[in-house]
Enzyme design. Structure first.
Site, PDB file in Angstrom:
ATOM      1  N   LYS A   4      -2.724  11.640 -28.948  1.00 57.91           N
ATOM      2  CA  LYS A   4      -3.079  10.314 -27.824  1.00 57.91           C
ATOM      3  C   LYS A   4      -4.045  10.566 -26.882  1.00 57.91           C
ATOM      4  O   LYS A   4      -4.044  11.473 -26.329  1.00 57.91           O
ATOM      5  CB  LYS A   4      -1.604   9.985 -27.412  1.00 57.91           C
ATOM      6  CG  LYS A   4      -0.566   9.318 -28.078  1.00 57.91           C
ATOM      7  CD  LYS A   4      -0.988   7.892 -28.810  1.00 57.91           C
ATOM      8  CE  LYS A   4      -0.939   6.755 -27.642  1.00 57.91           C
ATOM      9  NZ  LYS A   4       0.459   6.319 -27.501  1.00 57.91           N
ATOM     10  N   ASN A   6       1.477  -8.028  22.748  1.00 56.22           N
ATOM     11  CA  ASN A   6       1.469  -9.164  21.813  1.00 56.22           C
ATOM     12  C   ASN A   6      -0.072  -9.250  21.621  1.00 56.22           C
ATOM     13  O   ASN A   6      -0.515  -9.513  20.330  1.00 56.22           O
ATOM     14  CB  ASN A   6       1.875 -10.460  22.243  1.00 56.22           C
ATOM     15  CG  ASN A   6       3.216 -10.496  22.385  1.00 56.22           C
ATOM     16  OD1 ASN A   6       3.978  -9.439  21.790  1.00 56.22           O
ATOM     17  ND2 ASN A   6       4.032 -11.373  22.977  1.00 56.22           N
ATOM     18  N   SER A   8      -0.582  12.337 -24.540  1.00 52.11           N
ATOM     19  CA  SER A   8       0.962  12.081 -24.498  1.00 52.11           C
ATOM     20  C   SER A   8       1.841  13.383 -24.412  1.00 52.11           C
ATOM     21  O   SER A   8       1.361  14.539 -24.801  1.00 52.11           O
ATOM     22  CB  SER A   8       1.204  11.210 -25.738  1.00 52.11           C
ATOM     23  OG  SER A   8       2.704  11.441 -26.253  1.00 52.11           O
ATOM     24  N   THR A  37     -13.630 -15.789 -27.490  1.00 52.14           N
ATOM     25  CA  THR A  37     -12.787 -16.995 -26.924  1.00 52.14           C
ATOM     26  C   THR A  37     -11.292 -16.966 -27.745  1.00 52.14           C
ATOM     27  O   THR A  37     -11.366 -16.517 -28.705  1.00 52.14           O
ATOM     28  CB  THR A  37     -13.375 -18.236 -26.874  1.00 52.14           C
ATOM     29  OG1 THR A  37     -13.398 -18.741 -28.363  1.00 52.14           O
ATOM     30  CG2 THR A  37     -14.658 -18.229 -26.391  1.00 52.14           C
ATOM     31  N   HIS A  38     -10.291 -17.072 -26.834  1.00 57.79           N
ATOM     32  CA  HIS A  38      -9.021 -16.931 -27.676  1.00 57.79           C
ATOM     33  C   HIS A  38      -8.780 -15.559 -28.094  1.00 57.79           C
ATOM     34  O   HIS A  38      -7.939 -15.749 -29.038  1.00 57.79           O
ATOM     35  CB  HIS A  38      -8.767 -18.287 -28.485  1.00 57.79           C
ATOM     36  CG  HIS A  38      -9.248 -19.645 -28.095  1.00 57.79           C
ATOM     37  ND1 HIS A  38      -8.087 -20.167 -27.378  1.00 57.79           N
ATOM     38  CD2 HIS A  38     -10.297 -20.087 -27.986  1.00 57.79           C
ATOM     39  CE1 HIS A  38      -8.820 -21.370 -27.260  1.00 57.79           C
ATOM     40  NE2 HIS A  38     -10.014 -21.222 -27.433  1.00 57.79           N
ATOM     41  N   GLU A  85      -4.736   1.387 -16.891  1.00 64.14           N
ATOM     42  CA  GLU A  85      -3.567   0.379 -17.004  1.00 64.14           C
ATOM     43  C   GLU A  85      -2.834   0.184 -15.457  1.00 64.14           C
ATOM     44  O   GLU A  85      -2.144  -0.455 -15.145  1.00 64.14           O
ATOM     45  CB  GLU A  85      -2.479   1.282 -17.850  1.00 64.14           C
ATOM     46  CG  GLU A  85      -2.862   1.010 -19.342  1.00 64.14           C
ATOM     47  CD  GLU A  85      -1.985   1.957 -20.117  1.00 64.14           C
ATOM     48  OE1 GLU A  85      -1.093   1.296 -20.793  1.00 64.14           O
ATOM     49  OE2 GLU A  85      -2.163   3.238 -20.094  1.00 64.14           O
ATOM     50  N   TYR A  94       3.973 -15.161  19.483  1.00 64.47           N
ATOM     51  CA  TYR A  94       4.734 -14.143  18.860  1.00 64.47           C
ATOM     52  C   TYR A  94       6.068 -14.239  18.574  1.00 64.47           C
ATOM     53  O   TYR A  94       7.138 -14.645  19.169  1.00 64.47           O
ATOM     54  CB  TYR A  94       4.368 -12.958  19.898  1.00 64.47           C
ATOM     55  CG  TYR A  94       4.704 -11.416  18.973  1.00 64.47           C
ATOM     56  CD1 TYR A  94       3.907 -10.911  17.932  1.00 64.47           C
ATOM     57  CD2 TYR A  94       5.976 -11.004  19.176  1.00 64.47           C
ATOM     58  CE1 TYR A  94       4.134  -9.657  17.429  1.00 64.47           C
ATOM     59  CE2 TYR A  94       6.472  -9.630  18.658  1.00 64.47           C
ATOM     60  CZ  TYR A  94       5.509  -9.302  17.810  1.00 64.47           C
ATOM     61  OH  TYR A  94       5.843  -7.988  16.851  1.00 64.47           O
ATOM     62  N   SER A 152       8.135   0.468  14.546  1.00 64.42           N
ATOM     63  CA  SER A 152       6.949   0.353  13.443  1.00 64.42           C
ATOM     64  C   SER A 152       6.474   1.759  13.556  1.00 64.42           C
ATOM     65  O   SER A 152       5.075   1.841  12.752  1.00 64.42           O
ATOM     66  CB  SER A 152       6.355  -0.947  13.802  1.00 64.42           C
ATOM     67  OG  SER A 152       5.816  -0.917  15.120  1.00 64.42           O
TER      68      SER A 152
HETATM   69  N1  ARG Z   1       5.110  -3.314  17.183  1.00 63.01           N
HETATM   70  C1  ARG Z   1       5.011  -4.510  17.424  1.00 63.01           C
HETATM   71  C2  ARG Z   1       4.228  -5.413  16.011  1.00 63.01           C
HETATM   72  O1  ARG Z   1       3.772  -4.741  15.362  1.00 63.01           O
HETATM   73  C3  ARG Z   1       4.152  -4.778  18.455  1.00 63.01           C
HETATM   74  C4  ARG Z   1       4.290  -6.055  19.429  1.00 63.01           C
HETATM   75  C5  ARG Z   1       5.370  -6.287  20.139  1.00 63.01           C
HETATM   76  N2  ARG Z   1       5.631  -7.260  21.077  1.00 63.01           N
HETATM   77  C6  ARG Z   1       6.849  -7.523  21.397  1.00 63.01           C
HETATM   78  N3  ARG Z   1       6.919  -8.551  22.206  1.00 63.01           N
HETATM   79  N4  ARG Z   1       7.987  -7.046  20.890  1.00 63.01           N
HETATM   80  O2  ARG Z   1       4.191  -6.282  15.956  1.00 63.01           O
END
Ligand code: ARG
Length: 462
Positions: free
Chosen positions: A283, A110, A277, A155-156, A290, A317, A23
């Site tokens: 344009k 965790n 455009s 309205t509408h 948007e 977790y 991650s």
């Molecule tokens: N990278 C993990 C997350 O974002 C961190 C926690 C990982 N904990 C574990 N027990 N694998 O959630």
């Protein structure tokens, strides 16, 4: 390379699994919070006599060095590390040796990830609140600038009754004030410290969770360690609040898109916030408005994806929870980007009161006032409503507006009509007569501007 978490397994995973599991590409943005959390943890461990003072000093100096080097660019994030928590701990241990290995006593990734995310989102939420305040102030300034411009209220999407343009703008200010208020409320539940929950069950060490939380600025700690590591409500709440905010911005942008079209011509967006455009030289496209409208969709999607990811998870977790970050970060980034462009787009926008008035003069939007006139002269409202409708039909067949229909024509419909009716259906008078609190009269608009400004100065982002 063997992992720091090598225990019963041999710690060797396939490269494919590592990449899938990692991650760090998206959680490295939390490096400040990760380091701040670790500094506080080292201080708590020292105070409780779990590590020695010289060890704590080495850890804290090492962590501060890592922070400096990351900020200066001397140290680069290693994309092969699993996540930001592992990266910081790995670099610390490489730099200071054994004391670095003591830092992870009485905590787990965790509770560490839950802590980092709360700290990070507290800061981001504060920034969003500050941007919302700027947006509401910009809209209130526009209302002030074009305070007396009369436009048709709809309205509408059918012309309904005359209103002040400023009144319509202030409706959006009220929404933005609620958005800011919601985020302040969200921060209260986010501002609770999970560290010390450890893996899920708490710890056998004599920690001081409240001391550690206090060092990090939290007024409260999570009171159940299982909840502490499993709870992502604060992220969901933030994403819900952002979804509502974006819905408001999107509705406003939809109006800006309509109003800046040739069909309406009520506003002109500045050239700096429109595009041309590639093929049609005439344009002027409202791309920014948007895009704000369009980006609202992904913010709804982010909320749905995290709600869905969490709905079937057993406590505590589970790795599924790593999916929280990309979703919530994207919502935060999107809201900040949208507000960042919304504020100058509004400030640089010009209104076209003459076009608004022209539109207000057609469409018989003073028909309610004509009926109210008859009520004032003694007719029951339902009968007056019918007669006013007949007057409109007469105008339509003869090519008049209610203002130009001759008195004789009115008198043919009812002898309650007199020359003073023309005053009652004058558009500005129609607006001024809407004296009910929160109505469209100038007095009410001025009171609203005052309220918005006072409320804005009372909302604290931090
Ligand atoms: N990278 C993990 C997350 O974002 C961190 C926690 C990982 N904990 C574990 N027990 N694998 O959630």
């Amino acid at each position: 390379m063997a992992k720091m978490w090598q225990g019963v397994t041999d710690g060797v995973t396939s490269k494919i699994a590592d990449d899938f599991n990692s991650s760090i590409s998206f959680d490295s943005r939390m490096f400040r919070e990760d380091i701040a959390g670790s500094v506080a943890h080292a201080k708590m461990l020292e105070k409780q006599g779990i590590i020695r003072s010289d060890e704590a000093e080495a850890i804290i100096a090492g962590l501060n060095g890592i922070l400096d080097d990351l900020l200066s660019g001397k140290l680069a994030i290693d994309p092969d590390c699993e996540d930001i928590h592992m990266f910081v701990e790995q670099v610390l241990t490489d730099r200071i040796g054994d004391p670095g290995k003591r830092l992870h006593t009485a905590r787990s990734r965790n509770d560490q990830v839950a802590l980092d995310l709360r700290l990070y989102l507290m800061r981001e939420t504060g920034e969003i609140i500050s941007l919302i305040k700027q947006a509401a102030a910009a809209v209130a300034d526009k209302a002030e600038e074009y305070k007396t411009a009369v436009m048709p209220g709809y309205t509408h999407l059918q012309r309904a009754q005359p209103i002040l343009f400023s009144h319509q703008l202030l409706a959006y200010c009220m929404m933005l004030l609620r958005d800011a208020d919601r985020l302040c409320d969200c921060k209260k539940r986010m501002n609770v410290c999970p560290i010390g929950s450890c893996a899920l069950a708490g710890t056998t060490y004599r920690t001081d969770r409240r001391y550690e939380a206090g060092l990090l600025g939290f007024p409260e700690i999570c009171l159940n360690s299982i909840d502490g590591v499993s709870d992502r409500d604060f992220a969901l709440e933030l994403m819900s609040d952002i979804a509502i905010l974006q819905m408001h911005l999107s509705r406003f942008c939809e109006e800006l898109i309509l109003w800046s079209s040739w069909e309406f011509g009520f506003v002109a967006l500045s050239d700096s916030f429109t595009t041309g455009s590639s093929i049609m030289p005439q344009k002027k496209n409202p791309d920014m408005a948007e895009l704000i409208r369009g980006k609202t969709g992904r913010v709804y999607g982010n909320l749905m994806s995290l709600l869905t990811a969490l709905k079937g998870l057993p406590l505590a977790y589970n790795k599924d929870m790593q999916e929280d970050k990309e979703a919530v970060f994207d919502s935060v980034d999107t809201a900040k980007a949208c507000l960042g462009v919304f504020v100058p787009m509004i400030s640089s926008m010009k209104a076209r009161p003459e076009n608004m008035l022209r539109a207000a003069q057609t469409g018989f939007i003073n028909a309610t006032d004509l009926a109210d006139y008859l009520v004032r002269k003694g007719m029951p409202f339902r009968s007056a409503y019918k007669l006013a409708g007949q007057a409109v039909a007469r105008c339509q067949s003869e090519g008049y507006t209610l203002e130009t229909l001759p008195l004789g024509e009115y008198k043919a419909l009812s002898d309650l009509f007199d020359a003073d009716l023309y005053d009652d259906i004058d558009l500005m008078n129609c607006v001024e007569k809407r004296i009910s609190e929160g109505g469209t009269s100038l007095n009410s608009v001025e009171a609203q501007i005052k309220y918005v400004r006072e409320k804005l100065s009372s909302i604290k982002e931090n």
